[in-house]
Design a protein around this motif. Sequence first.
Motif, PDB file in Angstrom:
ATOM      1  N   HIS A   8      -1.491  -2.749  -2.477  1.00 29.52           N
ATOM      2  CA  HIS A   8      -2.629  -1.858  -2.728  1.00 29.52           C
ATOM      3  C   HIS A   8      -2.463  -1.101  -4.037  1.00 29.52           C
ATOM      4  CE1 HIS A   8       0.163   0.886  -0.449  1.00 29.52           C
ATOM      5  NE2 HIS A   8      -0.222   1.736  -1.373  1.00 29.52           N
ATOM      6  N   GLU A  55      -5.960   2.396  -1.681  1.00 24.76           N
ATOM      7  CA  GLU A  55      -5.493   3.524  -0.875  1.00 24.76           C
ATOM      8  C   GLU A  55      -5.963   4.792  -1.576  1.00 24.76           C
ATOM      9  OE1 GLU A  55      -1.291   4.527  -1.247  1.00 24.76           O
ATOM     10  OE2 GLU A  55      -1.198   5.028   0.872  1.00 24.76           O
ATOM     11  N   HIS A  79      -0.891   4.871  -8.330  1.00 32.30           N
ATOM     12  CA  HIS A  79       0.253   3.961  -8.244  1.00 32.30           C
ATOM     13  C   HIS A  79      -0.160   2.540  -7.888  1.00 32.30           C
ATOM     14  CE1 HIS A  79      -0.064   5.305  -3.960  1.00 32.30           C
ATOM     15  NE2 HIS A  79       0.353   4.093  -3.683  1.00 32.30           N
ATOM     16  N   CYS A  81       1.292  -0.647  -5.558  1.00 32.91           N
ATOM     17  CA  CYS A  81       2.225  -0.896  -4.463  1.00 32.91           C
ATOM     18  C   CYS A  81       2.443  -2.392  -4.283  1.00 32.91           C
ATOM     19  CB  CYS A  81       1.708  -0.300  -3.162  1.00 32.91           C
ATOM     20  SG  CYS A  81       2.813  -0.684  -1.772  1.00 32.91           S
ATOM     21  N   GLU A 129       5.215   1.710  -6.114  1.00 26.34           N
ATOM     22  CA  GLU A 129       5.648   1.852  -4.730  1.00 26.34           C
ATOM     23  C   GLU A 129       6.080   0.473  -4.232  1.00 26.34           C
ATOM     24  OE1 GLU A 129       2.436   2.896  -2.059  1.00 26.34           O
ATOM     25  OE2 GLU A 129       3.800   3.452  -0.438  1.00 26.34           O
TER      26      GLU A 129
HETATM   27 ZN    ZN Z   1       0.598   3.614  -1.622  1.00 27.30          ZN
END
Ligand code: ZN
Length: 137
Positions: A8, A55, A79, A81, A129
Motif C-alpha cells: 500500500h 492507507e 510512505h 509499504c 514500511e
Molecule cells: Zn502503512
Amino acid sequence: MTGRALDHVGIAVHSLDDSLPVFESITGGKGHGRERVERQGVEVVFLGSGDGKLELLAPTRDDSAVAKFLAQRGPGMHHLCYRVGDVEAELERYRAAGAQLIDEAPRPGAAGHLVAFIHPKSTGGVLVELLQAAEGH
Ligand code: ZN
C-alpha cells in the motif's frame, strides 16, 4: 513476479471522515479495515485490495509521528509499504547495509501484521514500511 509487492501507499490526512469520501471517489471503492493503532497515535483506513492499496492515516494525538508530519509538510504521500516474507530478516539486511532504521525490531501494525519502518534518509527521501502479513492473510 519479480521483486517485492507494493502492499500500500500511505497518505497522511488531517481527518479520515473528511478525506475518505475524496479517496473513495478517486478509487471507486469503499473504505475498509478502519482501525486505531494507539501505540502509533494513528487511525487508519484502507481502500482497494491486493497490491497497491491506499492507507489513509490521521493522527489521534498531537505528539504522534503523523501529527508531526502533517504539521511540517501538510497532507499528502507519507510512505510506501512493501510486503516481505520475513520482516526481521529484511531489517537485518537494511541494518547490515548501514541504513537508518526507525524500528529496531518488528512491531504490530494494523490488522495484526508485523511492520517496521526504514528512515527516509536511507531510502531516497521516502519513508518505507516493511510488512509481514499476519497468518491467514
Ligand atoms: Zn502503512
